[in-house]
Design a protein around this motif. Structure first.
Motif, short mmCIF file in Angstrom:
data_model
loop_
_atom_site.label_atom_id
_atom_site.label_comp_id
_atom_site.label_asym_id
_atom_site.label_seq_id
_atom_site.Cartn_x
_atom_site.Cartn_y
_atom_site.Cartn_z
N LYS A 146 -5.60 -10.47 0.33
CA LYS A 146 -4.55 -11.10 -0.46
C LYS A 146 -3.74 -10.05 -1.23
O LYS A 146 -2.51 -10.14 -1.32
CB LYS A 146 -5.16 -12.11 -1.43
CG LYS A 146 -4.13 -12.93 -2.20
CD LYS A 146 -4.81 -13.92 -3.14
CE LYS A 146 -3.77 -14.73 -3.91
NZ LYS A 146 -4.40 -15.62 -4.92
N LYS A 147 -4.42 -9.05 -1.75
CA LYS A 147 -3.74 -7.99 -2.50
C LYS A 147 -2.76 -7.23 -1.61
O LYS A 147 -1.62 -6.95 -1.99
CB LYS A 147 -4.77 -7.03 -3.10
CG LYS A 147 -4.17 -5.97 -4.00
CD LYS A 147 -5.26 -5.04 -4.55
CE LYS A 147 -6.22 -5.77 -5.46
NZ LYS A 147 -7.21 -4.86 -6.09
N VAL A 148 -3.19 -6.91 -0.39
CA VAL A 148 -2.33 -6.20 0.55
C VAL A 148 -1.13 -7.07 0.93
O VAL A 148 0.02 -6.59 0.96
CB VAL A 148 -3.13 -5.80 1.80
CG1 VAL A 148 -2.19 -5.33 2.92
CG2 VAL A 148 -4.12 -4.70 1.47
N MET A 149 -1.37 -8.33 1.23
CA MET A 149 -0.29 -9.22 1.62
C MET A 149 0.73 -9.40 0.50
O MET A 149 1.94 -9.41 0.73
CB MET A 149 -0.86 -10.57 2.05
CG MET A 149 -1.78 -10.52 3.26
SD MET A 149 -0.96 -9.99 4.77
CE MET A 149 -0.01 -11.46 5.15
N GLU A 150 0.26 -9.54 -0.74
CA GLU A 150 1.16 -9.70 -1.87
C GLU A 150 1.94 -8.42 -2.15
O GLU A 150 3.13 -8.48 -2.51
CB GLU A 150 0.36 -10.12 -3.11
CG GLU A 150 -0.18 -11.54 -3.03
CD GLU A 150 -1.08 -11.92 -4.19
OE1 GLU A 150 -1.30 -13.12 -4.40
OE2 GLU A 150 -1.56 -10.98 -4.89
N PHE A 151 1.31 -7.28 -1.95
CA PHE A 151 1.99 -6.00 -2.17
C PHE A 151 3.18 -5.86 -1.24
O PHE A 151 4.30 -5.55 -1.67
CB PHE A 151 1.01 -4.85 -1.95
CG PHE A 151 1.65 -3.49 -1.94
CD1 PHE A 151 1.93 -2.83 -3.12
CD2 PHE A 151 1.98 -2.88 -0.74
CE1 PHE A 151 2.54 -1.58 -3.12
CE2 PHE A 151 2.59 -1.63 -0.72
CZ PHE A 151 2.87 -0.97 -1.91
N PHE A 152 2.97 -6.08 0.05
CA PHE A 152 4.06 -5.89 1.00
C PHE A 152 5.12 -6.98 0.87
O PHE A 152 6.32 -6.71 1.03
CB PHE A 152 3.52 -5.82 2.43
CG PHE A 152 2.85 -4.52 2.74
CD1 PHE A 152 3.58 -3.36 2.86
CD2 PHE A 152 1.48 -4.45 2.88
CE1 PHE A 152 2.97 -2.13 3.13
CE2 PHE A 152 0.85 -3.24 3.15
CZ PHE A 152 1.60 -2.08 3.28
N ALA A 153 4.70 -8.20 0.54
CA ALA A 153 5.68 -9.27 0.32
C ALA A 153 6.60 -8.92 -0.84
O ALA A 153 7.81 -9.18 -0.79
CB ALA A 153 4.96 -10.59 0.04
N ALA A 154 6.04 -8.30 -1.89
CA ALA A 154 6.85 -7.90 -3.04
C ALA A 154 7.86 -6.83 -2.68
O ALA A 154 8.89 -6.68 -3.36
CB ALA A 154 5.94 -7.40 -4.17
N HIS A 155 7.59 -6.07 -1.61
CA HIS A 155 8.52 -5.03 -1.13
C HIS A 155 9.37 -5.53 0.04
O HIS A 155 10.01 -4.73 0.73
CB HIS A 155 7.74 -3.78 -0.71
CG HIS A 155 7.18 -3.01 -1.86
ND1 HIS A 155 6.00 -3.37 -2.51
CD2 HIS A 155 7.62 -1.89 -2.50
CE1 HIS A 155 5.76 -2.50 -3.48
NE2 HIS A 155 6.72 -1.60 -3.49
#
Length: 391
Positions: free
Chosen positions: A266-275
Motif C-alpha cells: 500500500k505504501k508503494v502504491m500510494e507513493f507512486f500515485a502521489a507522483h
C-alpha cells in the motif's frame, strides 16, 4: 495530419482514458505477447535474448499482424549482460528453450544476515548479493572492474536498442508501449533473488521480526528503483507506468499477508500515485480474499492485471477503484476453437466493460509457442474492437 498519423495518439488516448476509469470510444486491447512473439516471428527465445535486433523484428511483426491498441513491453532479456557478469541464475535447458531462473541460485543470503541487510539494504546488495549472484563480480580487481565495464557497456547498448524498438513500433506500426519499467514488492524481491521462496517461508516461522524489518527497510529502495526507471524513460504527456508482478500473496495466509505484504504494498502504491505514476500489479493467482484490501488503494491511479477471478464480482468490488484487465485464459487461446474464444471474450466484455475502466487482455503474459494460436488471438482482438464499442 492523416488518419494513419493520428492512429498512434488515438491508441494512447484510448488506453489512458480507460486507465482513469473514463469511458473511451471502445474497449482498448492490450497486447501481452512476450517471448511468444519470438516464436511467432520464426526465432527462439535464446536468439532474441542474444540479438535484440531480432527481438525488435519480432515485435514489429506482431504489431503489424495482430490488431491491438498497445503492447506492454520489450520482451527480451540482455543475455550479453548476464554473460559479462557471470550470472549463476539465468540459463537455458536447451538452445531453443525459454530462459530459466533457478530458485536455488536465489538462496544466496544467509538467514542470520537479516540484521546486516536491514541496516543498509543497498550496501548489502552491492557488497554481498551481487558478488554471490555473479561470478565475475566476486573476482579481485582488475578482473571484477573489467567485468563491470563490459556489463555496463552491454547494458547501455541494450538500452539503446530497446529505445530503437520503441521508436520503430511508433513510427512504422503506430504502436505505443505501456510499461516504462518494472518493480518488485520487497518480499517478492527477497524471495526471488536473496533467500529463495522456500527460504522466505522458513524465515516467516523462524525469524518473523527480522523478515518484517527487512521488508520495511527495502521498501524505500523499491521506490527509488522505480523512480530511476521513470526518469530514464523518454518524456511523454501521459503518466508513466510501472509493472509490478506479485508472486507470494496467494501463497500466504491472510495473517502473514497483513504483516509482511500489505503495509509495504500500500505504501508503494500510494507513493507512486502521489507522483502521478501508474503502477500496474499483475495479481497472480486468486486474489478474491484480498478485494477489500485493494479497495483502499488510491482510486483511478492504478490498473489490476488479474489472472483469476469472477468477472462480475471483480467489477462490483473494484470497478470504482482501479482499471481492470486480464482473465482471458491463455489455455483457451491454444486449445479452444475460434468460436469458443469469441464466446469467452464476449462474456468478459459484457461483465467488465459497462461504464469504462476495462482493457481487454489475457490472464498472463503469452510466453511459450504453445501458449496461444495466432488465429485465435487475431479473432478475439478483432471481435472486441468491433463488439466493445460504447454507444
Amino acid at each position: 495530419m492523416s488518419e494513419v498519423g493520428n492512429l498512434y495518439q488515438e491508441r494512447v488516448e484510448r488506453v489512458f482514458k480507460t486507465l482513469r476509469l473514463e469511458q473511451a470510444d471502445r474497449v482498448p486491447v492490450l497486447g501481452t505477447y512476450g517471448t511468444w512473439s519470438a516464436y511467432y516471428a520464426g526465432y527462439t527465445d535464446s536468439e532474441t535474448n542474444w540479438d535484440t535486433d531480432k527481438c525488435g523484428k519480432a515485435m514489429l511483426k506482431v504489431a503489424g499482424d495482430i490488431p491491438m491498441d498497445m503492447t506492454h513491453q520489450v520482451f527480451n532479456r540482455p543475455g550479453s549482460v548476464y554473460q559479462a557478469l557471470g550470472s549463476k541464475a539465468f540459463h537455458y535447458l536447451s538452445e531453443s528453450n525459454i530462459v530459466q531462473y533457478s530458485d536455488q541460485s536465489a538462496n544466496i543470503m544467509k538467514e542470520d544476515e537479516y540484521r546486516e541487510f536491514s541496516g543498509d539494504p543497498f550496501r548489502f546488495f552491492v557488497d554481498k548479493i551481487l558478488p554471490r549472484k555473479y561470478r565475475e563480480l566476486a573476482q579481485d580487481s582488475p578482473v571484477r572492474d573489467l567485468a563491470l565495464t563490459k556489463g555496463a557497456m552491454q547494458f547501455g547498448m541494450y538500452g539503446g536498442k530497446k529505445g530503437a524498438i520503441k521508436a520503430a513500433l511508433a513510427q512504422q506500426c503506430k504502436m505505443p508501449l505501456l510499461f516504462d519499467g518494472v518493480i518488485l514488492h520487497p518480499l517478492d524481491w527477497i524471495a526471488d533473488f536473496f533467500r529463495g521462496i522456500k527460504g522466505v517461508f522458513m524465515d516467516i516461522r523462524r525469524r518473523p521480526e527480522e523478515l518484517a524489518e527487512a521488508v520495511e527497510a527495502l521498501t524505500p529502495l523499491v521506490m527509488r528503483f522505480g523512480m530511476g526507471q521513470v526518469h530514464m524513460a523518454p518524456p511523454r504527456p501521459n503518466p508513466k507506468v510501472l509493472m509490478m508482478p506479485l508472486h507470494l500473496p496467494t501463497m500466504l495466509n491472510t495473517k502473514d499477508f497483513n504483516k509482511y505484504y500489505w503495509p509495504s504494498f500500500k505504501k508503494v502504491m500510494e507513493f507512486f500515485a502521489a507522483h502521478d505514476i501508474y503502477v500496474i500489479p499483475f495479481y497472480e493467482g486468486d486474489w478474491s480474499r484480498y478485494y477489500d484490501h485493494l479497495q483502499e488503494l488510491p482510486a483511478k491511479k492504478t490498473m489490476g492485471w488479474f489472472e483469476h477471478g469472477e468477472p462480475k464480482e471483480l467489477k462490483q468490488k473494484l470497478g470504482n477503484t482501479l482499471c481492470l484487465i486480464g482473465l482471458f485464459p491463455t489455455t483457451l487461446l491454444q486449445y479452444g476453437t475460434k468460436e469458443e474464444c469469441i464466446a469467452k471474450a464476449k462474456e468478459l466484455v459484457d461483465a467488465l466493460a459497462p461504464g469504462g475502466g476495462y482493457i481487454f487482455g489475457t490472464d498472463k503474459e503469452v510466453i511459450s509457442p504453445k501458449d496461444a494460436k495466432a488465429e485465435n488471438i487475431i479473432a478475439i482482438n478483432k471481435f472486441v474492437m468491433e463488439y466493445g464499442i460504447y454507444s
